[in-house]
Design a protein around this motif. Structure first.
Motif, short mmCIF file in Angstrom:
data_model
loop_
_atom_site.label_atom_id
_atom_site.label_comp_id
_atom_site.label_asym_id
_atom_site.label_seq_id
_atom_site.Cartn_x
_atom_site.Cartn_y
_atom_site.Cartn_z
N UNK A 271 15.05 22.38 31.46
CA UNK A 271 15.58 22.28 30.09
C UNK A 271 15.20 20.94 29.47
N UNK A 272 15.18 19.87 30.26
CA UNK A 272 14.74 18.57 29.74
C UNK A 272 13.29 18.62 29.26
N UNK A 273 12.50 19.51 29.83
CA UNK A 273 11.10 19.67 29.42
C UNK A 273 10.95 20.64 28.24
N UNK A 274 12.08 21.17 27.76
CA UNK A 274 12.05 22.03 26.58
C UNK A 274 11.87 23.51 26.86
N UNK A 275 11.99 23.93 28.12
CA UNK A 275 11.86 25.34 28.45
C UNK A 275 13.18 26.07 28.22
N UNK A 276 13.07 27.35 27.88
CA UNK A 276 14.22 28.24 27.81
C UNK A 276 14.40 28.78 29.23
N UNK A 277 15.48 28.41 29.90
CA UNK A 277 15.66 28.74 31.31
C UNK A 277 16.81 29.72 31.48
N UNK A 278 16.54 30.77 32.23
CA UNK A 278 17.53 31.79 32.52
C UNK A 278 17.61 31.94 34.02
N UNK A 279 18.82 32.07 34.53
CA UNK A 279 19.04 32.17 35.97
C UNK A 279 19.68 33.50 36.33
N UNK A 280 19.31 34.00 37.49
CA UNK A 280 19.99 35.16 38.04
C UNK A 280 19.91 35.11 39.56
N UNK A 281 20.89 35.68 40.19
CA UNK A 281 20.86 35.89 41.64
C UNK A 281 21.42 37.26 41.94
N UNK A 282 21.38 38.11 40.96
CA UNK A 282 21.98 39.44 41.04
C UNK A 282 20.95 40.50 41.38
N UNK A 283 21.46 41.66 41.75
CA UNK A 283 20.60 42.78 42.13
C UNK A 283 19.76 43.28 40.97
N UNK A 284 20.12 43.00 39.75
CA UNK A 284 19.37 43.47 38.59
C UNK A 284 18.25 42.55 38.16
N UNK A 285 17.71 41.78 39.08
CA UNK A 285 16.68 40.79 38.72
C UNK A 285 15.44 41.45 38.13
#
Length: 124
Positions: A27-41
């Motif tokens: 995020x500091x580099x300006x990226x849109x970051x999304x996280x998941x650790x779920x089965x619906x990856x």
């Protein structure tokens, strides 16, 4: 002058500490970051259309190993161009990455600055 939307990175990992480090750095580099650790990856990838995926090889909460998910994604024509980086503390990462057509592998613990260099290289 038009501003382009930030590049979207999907991080699939189950280590909260790693996810926090990646969140801050990316995020500091300006990226849109999304996280998941779920089965619906895989469904999340279909819906979000990320520009790059950082994928942990071994995740406790997902039915597929990261390499299996990587193979499935790379076999789909719509995703075979999407850079996919395997991230893991396991062994034989080079072989695993080659077998599933990952673009790169990074061993944990990783140097965050080196990871950023690779991410930027794929997204430029």
């Amino acid at each position: 002058m038009t501003l382009s939307a930030p590049k979207r990175i999907l991080v699939i990992d189950d280590d909260e500490d790693v996810m926090e480090i990646l969140r801050i750095a990316l995020m500091d580099e300006g990226f849109d970051v999304i996280f998941t650790n779920k089965a619906g990856a895989i469904a999340a990838i279909e819906k979000l259309c990320p520009d790059l995926v950082l994928l942990d090889v071994q995740r406790s909460e997902l039915p597929l190993m990261g390499t299996e998910m990587c193979s499935k994604l790379k076999k789909r024509h719509v995703h075979n161009h999407m850079p996919l980086i395997l991230v893991s503390s396991g062994t034989n990462l080079g072989t695993l990455a080659k077998d599933c057509d990952a673009n790169l592998f990074i061993s944990k613990p990783f140097d965050i600055f080196q990871l950023l260099v690779h991410v930027k290289r794929f997204l430029d």
